[in-house]
Design a protein around this motif. Sequence first.
Motif, PDB file in Angstrom:
ATOM      1  N   MET A  60       0.820  -1.189   0.000  1.00  0.00           N
ATOM      2  CA  MET A  60       0.000   0.000   0.000  1.00  0.00           C
ATOM      3  C   MET A  60       0.867   1.257   0.000  1.00  0.00           C
ATOM      4  SD  MET A  60      -3.104   0.385  -0.223  1.00  0.00           S
ATOM      5  CE  MET A  60      -4.341   1.603  -0.158  1.00  0.00           C
ATOM      6  N   GLU A  61       2.000   1.192   0.678  1.00  0.00           N
ATOM      7  CA  GLU A  61       2.891   2.350   0.702  1.00  0.00           C
ATOM      8  C   GLU A  61       3.445   2.643  -0.686  1.00  0.00           C
ATOM      9  OE1 GLU A  61       5.976   1.953   3.576  1.00  0.00           O
ATOM     10  OE2 GLU A  61       4.593   1.377   5.162  1.00  0.00           O
ATOM     11  N   VAL A  62       3.761   1.583  -1.420  1.00  0.00           N
ATOM     12  CA  VAL A  62       4.315   1.763  -2.760  1.00  0.00           C
ATOM     13  C   VAL A  62       3.286   2.429  -3.667  1.00  0.00           C
ATOM     14  CG1 VAL A  62       5.206   0.549  -4.778  1.00  0.00           C
ATOM     15  CG2 VAL A  62       5.891  -0.180  -2.499  1.00  0.00           C
ATOM     16  N   SER A  63       2.043   1.960  -3.611  1.00  0.00           N
ATOM     17  CA  SER A  63       1.018   2.549  -4.478  1.00  0.00           C
ATOM     18  C   SER A  63       0.760   4.014  -4.108  1.00  0.00           C
ATOM     19  CB  SER A  63      -0.268   1.737  -4.415  1.00  0.00           C
ATOM     20  OG  SER A  63      -0.837   1.781  -3.131  1.00  0.00           O
ATOM     21  N   ALA A  64       0.785   4.333  -2.807  1.00  0.00           N
ATOM     22  CA  ALA A  64       0.593   5.729  -2.392  1.00  0.00           C
ATOM     23  C   ALA A  64       1.756   6.596  -2.864  1.00  0.00           C
ATOM     24  CB  ALA A  64       0.441   5.811  -0.876  1.00  0.00           C
ATOM     25  N   SER A  65       2.962   6.050  -2.789  1.00  0.00           N
ATOM     26  CA  SER A  65       4.111   6.845  -3.231  1.00  0.00           C
ATOM     27  C   SER A  65       4.113   7.021  -4.751  1.00  0.00           C
ATOM     28  CB  SER A  65       5.400   6.208  -2.725  1.00  0.00           C
ATOM     29  OG  SER A  65       6.160   5.658  -3.708  1.00  0.00           O
ATOM     30  N   VAL A  66       3.709   5.992  -5.491  1.00  0.00           N
ATOM     31  CA  VAL A  66       3.617   6.105  -6.949  1.00  0.00           C
ATOM     32  C   VAL A  66       2.549   7.133  -7.312  1.00  0.00           C
ATOM     33  CG1 VAL A  66       2.922   4.876  -9.046  1.00  0.00           C
ATOM     34  CG2 VAL A  66       4.509   3.804  -7.455  1.00  0.00           C
ATOM     35  N   ARG A  67       1.416   7.062  -6.634  1.00  0.00           N
ATOM     36  CA  ARG A  67       0.330   8.017  -6.903  1.00  0.00           C
ATOM     37  C   ARG A  67       0.787   9.448  -6.590  1.00  0.00           C
ATOM     38  NH1 ARG A  67      -5.244   8.283  -7.485  1.00  0.00           N
ATOM     39  NH2 ARG A  67      -6.213  10.079  -6.493  1.00  0.00           N
ATOM     40  N   ASP A  68       1.431   9.642  -5.446  1.00  0.00           N
ATOM     41  CA  ASP A  68       1.914  10.978  -5.076  1.00  0.00           C
ATOM     42  C   ASP A  68       2.941  11.498  -6.075  1.00  0.00           C
ATOM     43  OD1 ASP A  68       0.267  10.987  -2.879  1.00  0.00           O
ATOM     44  OD2 ASP A  68       1.838  10.338  -1.480  1.00  0.00           O
ATOM     45  N   HIS A  69       3.842  10.627  -6.497  1.00  0.00           N
ATOM     46  CA  HIS A  69       4.854  11.033  -7.476  1.00  0.00           C
ATOM     47  C   HIS A  69       4.196  11.411  -8.809  1.00  0.00           C
ATOM     48  CE1 HIS A  69       8.789  11.327  -9.269  1.00  0.00           C
ATOM     49  NE2 HIS A  69       8.420  10.491 -10.231  1.00  0.00           N
ATOM     50  N   PHE A  70       3.209  10.620  -9.235  1.00  0.00           N
ATOM     51  CA  PHE A  70       2.519  10.911 -10.495  1.00  0.00           C
ATOM     52  C   PHE A  70       1.749  12.230 -10.397  1.00  0.00           C
ATOM     53  CE2 PHE A  70      -1.074  10.566 -13.435  1.00  0.00           C
ATOM     54  CZ  PHE A  70      -0.386  10.361 -14.616  1.00  0.00           C
ATOM     55  N   ILE A  71       1.058  12.444  -9.274  1.00  0.00           N
ATOM     56  CA  ILE A  71       0.307  13.693  -9.089  1.00  0.00           C
ATOM     57  C   ILE A  71       1.266  14.884  -9.095  1.00  0.00           C
ATOM     58  CG2 ILE A  71      -1.069  15.011  -7.422  1.00  0.00           C
ATOM     59  CD1 ILE A  71      -2.413  12.343  -6.661  1.00  0.00           C
ATOM     60  N   HIS A  72       2.398  14.742  -8.434  1.00  0.00           N
ATOM     61  CA  HIS A  72       3.395  15.822  -8.417  1.00  0.00           C
ATOM     62  C   HIS A  72       3.903  16.112  -9.838  1.00  0.00           C
ATOM     63  CE1 HIS A  72       6.564  18.408  -6.918  1.00  0.00           C
ATOM     64  NE2 HIS A  72       7.465  17.667  -7.549  1.00  0.00           N
ATOM     65  N   LEU A  73       4.141  15.044 -10.607  1.00  0.00           N
ATOM     66  CA  LEU A  73       4.607  15.201 -11.984  1.00  0.00           C
ATOM     67  C   LEU A  73       3.564  15.914 -12.840  1.00  0.00           C
ATOM     68  CD1 LEU A  73       7.124  14.249 -13.638  1.00  0.00           C
ATOM     69  CD2 LEU A  73       5.686  12.363 -14.406  1.00  0.00           C
ATOM     70  N   VAL A  74       2.300  15.540 -12.679  1.00  0.00           N
ATOM     71  CA  VAL A  74       1.225  16.169 -13.452  1.00  0.00           C
ATOM     72  C   VAL A  74       1.049  17.623 -13.026  1.00  0.00           C
ATOM     73  CG1 VAL A  74      -1.274  16.135 -13.863  1.00  0.00           C
ATOM     74  CG2 VAL A  74       0.023  14.015 -13.971  1.00  0.00           C
ATOM     75  N   LYS A  75       1.153  17.890 -11.735  1.00  0.00           N
ATOM     76  CA  LYS A  75       0.997  19.278 -11.254  1.00  0.00           C
ATOM     77  C   LYS A  75       2.146  20.165 -11.705  1.00  0.00           C
ATOM     78  CE  LYS A  75      -2.128  18.760  -7.496  1.00  0.00           C
ATOM     79  NZ  LYS A  75      -3.061  19.798  -7.246  1.00  0.00           N
ATOM     80  N   ASP A  76       3.317  19.588 -11.967  1.00  0.00           N
ATOM     81  CA  ASP A  76       4.409  20.389 -12.521  1.00  0.00           C
ATOM     82  C   ASP A  76       4.063  20.882 -13.924  1.00  0.00           C
ATOM     83  OD1 ASP A  76       5.935  20.123 -10.263  1.00  0.00           O
ATOM     84  OD2 ASP A  76       7.228  18.537 -11.080  1.00  0.00           O
ATOM     85  N   ILE A  77       3.352  20.048 -14.677  1.00  0.00           N
ATOM     86  CA  ILE A  77       2.976  20.408 -16.039  1.00  0.00           C
ATOM     87  C   ILE A  77       1.704  21.260 -16.047  1.00  0.00           C
ATOM     88  CG2 ILE A  77       2.336  19.485 -18.301  1.00  0.00           C
ATOM     89  CD1 ILE A  77       3.994  16.972 -17.529  1.00  0.00           C
ATOM     90  N   PHE A  78       0.699  20.832 -15.266  1.00  0.00           N
ATOM     91  CA  PHE A  78      -0.584  21.535 -15.164  1.00  0.00           C
ATOM     92  C   PHE A  78      -0.800  21.942 -13.702  1.00  0.00           C
ATOM     93  CE2 PHE A  78      -1.143  18.432 -18.631  1.00  0.00           C
ATOM     94  CZ  PHE A  78      -1.438  19.290 -19.674  1.00  0.00           C
ATOM     95  N   PRO A  79      -0.376  23.151 -13.305  1.00  0.00           N
ATOM     96  CA  PRO A  79      -0.428  23.533 -11.883  1.00  0.00           C
ATOM     97  C   PRO A  79      -1.830  23.603 -11.289  1.00  0.00           C
ATOM     98  CG  PRO A  79       0.797  25.156 -13.182  1.00  0.00           C
ATOM     99  CD  PRO A  79       0.249  24.162 -14.128  1.00  0.00           C
ATOM    100  N   ASN A  80      -2.845  23.925 -12.066  1.00  0.00           N
ATOM    101  CA  ASN A  80      -4.197  24.078 -11.521  1.00  0.00           C
ATOM    102  C   ASN A  80      -5.032  22.806 -11.600  1.00  0.00           C
ATOM    103  OD1 ASN A  80      -3.629  26.760 -11.007  1.00  0.00           O
ATOM    104  ND2 ASN A  80      -4.363  27.422 -13.027  1.00  0.00           N
ATOM    105  N   LEU A  81      -4.460  21.717 -12.036  1.00  0.00           N
ATOM    106  CA  LEU A  81      -5.197  20.468 -12.229  1.00  0.00           C
ATOM    107  C   LEU A  81      -5.353  19.722 -10.902  1.00  0.00           C
ATOM    108  CD1 LEU A  81      -6.361  18.895 -14.679  1.00  0.00           C
ATOM    109  CD2 LEU A  81      -4.271  17.573 -14.665  1.00  0.00           C
ATOM    110  N   THR A  82      -6.560  19.238 -10.638  1.00  0.00           N
ATOM    111  CA  THR A  82      -6.810  18.423  -9.445  1.00  0.00           C
ATOM    112  C   THR A  82      -7.092  16.989  -9.867  1.00  0.00           C
ATOM    113  OG1 THR A  82      -9.187  18.846  -9.454  1.00  0.00           O
ATOM    114  CG2 THR A  82      -7.796  20.396  -8.237  1.00  0.00           C
ATOM    115  N   THR A  83      -7.063  16.081  -8.907  1.00  0.00           N
ATOM    116  CA  THR A  83      -7.303  14.669  -9.232  1.00  0.00           C
ATOM    117  C   THR A  83      -8.763  14.404  -9.574  1.00  0.00           C
ATOM    118  OG1 THR A  83      -7.583  14.152  -6.883  1.00  0.00           O
ATOM    119  CG2 THR A  83      -5.388  13.830  -7.839  1.00  0.00           C
ATOM    120  N   GLU A  84      -9.664  15.308  -9.227  1.00  0.00           N
ATOM    121  CA  GLU A  84     -11.075  15.145  -9.570  1.00  0.00           C
ATOM    122  C   GLU A  84     -11.385  15.628 -10.985  1.00  0.00           C
ATOM    123  OE1 GLU A  84     -10.231  16.866  -6.646  1.00  0.00           O
ATOM    124  OE2 GLU A  84     -10.383  15.034  -5.446  1.00  0.00           O
TER     125      GLU A  84
END
Length: 184
Positions: A1-25
Motif C-alpha cells: 500500500m505504501e508503494v502505491s501511495a508513493s507512486v500516486r503521489d509522485h505521479f500527481i506531483h509530476l502532473v501538477k508540474d505540467i498543469f499547476p491548476n489540475l486536481t485529481t477530480e
Amino acid sequence: MEVSASVRDHFIHLVKDIFPNLTTEDPLYSVIALGSILFVAALIYIVARLLVRPQIANWVYKSNNKWDNALQEHGFFRRLMHLFPALFIYIATPVLIDNEAVMHGMVIKSAQLYMLYSGLLALYAMLSTVEDVYNASALSRRAPITGFIQVTKLAFAIVTILLSISLIVDRSPLLIVSGLTAIA
C-alpha cells in the motif's frame, strides 16, 4: 500500500508540474492518467515481445522436450505475453485513477476482459498442442481426440462468453446461467 501511495503521489506531483491548476477530480487528470497507463502497458508489451519472448524461444529450442517446442509453434507463449500489459493496466488503474471517476470502472473491466480473452487464446494454443503431440503418437490411429479437443474449446469459449457477460453487467455468472436455463 505504501508503494502505491508513493507512486500516486509522485505521479500527481509530476502532473501538477505540467498543469499547476489540475486536481485529481478533474476529468483531464483521469485522461492523463489513463494515457500514461496505456503508454506504459504498451512499453511492457513491446519489452515482453522483443526481449522476453525470444529468450523463451531460445530456452524452448535448446531443450530436448517436444511439448515446449509444440507450445512455441502454436503461439502459446506469444499469447501469454498479452497478460503482462493487461495485468499492469489492472493493477495501475486503481493506483492512479480515483474510484469515483467514470473511467475507472470501464478501464478495470476492459483489462479484465483483455486478460480473460488472452487466457482463452493461450488455452486454445495449449489444447492444440495437446492434440498435435497426441496425433504424433501411435495411439492416435486407434483413438483420435480431435472431436474432444474441439468440444473442450467450445466449452471454454461458452464459459468465457458467460464470464464476459457477467463482468459487463456486473452480475454473478450463476445468475446468468440460471436465467438461460429458465428460458430453455
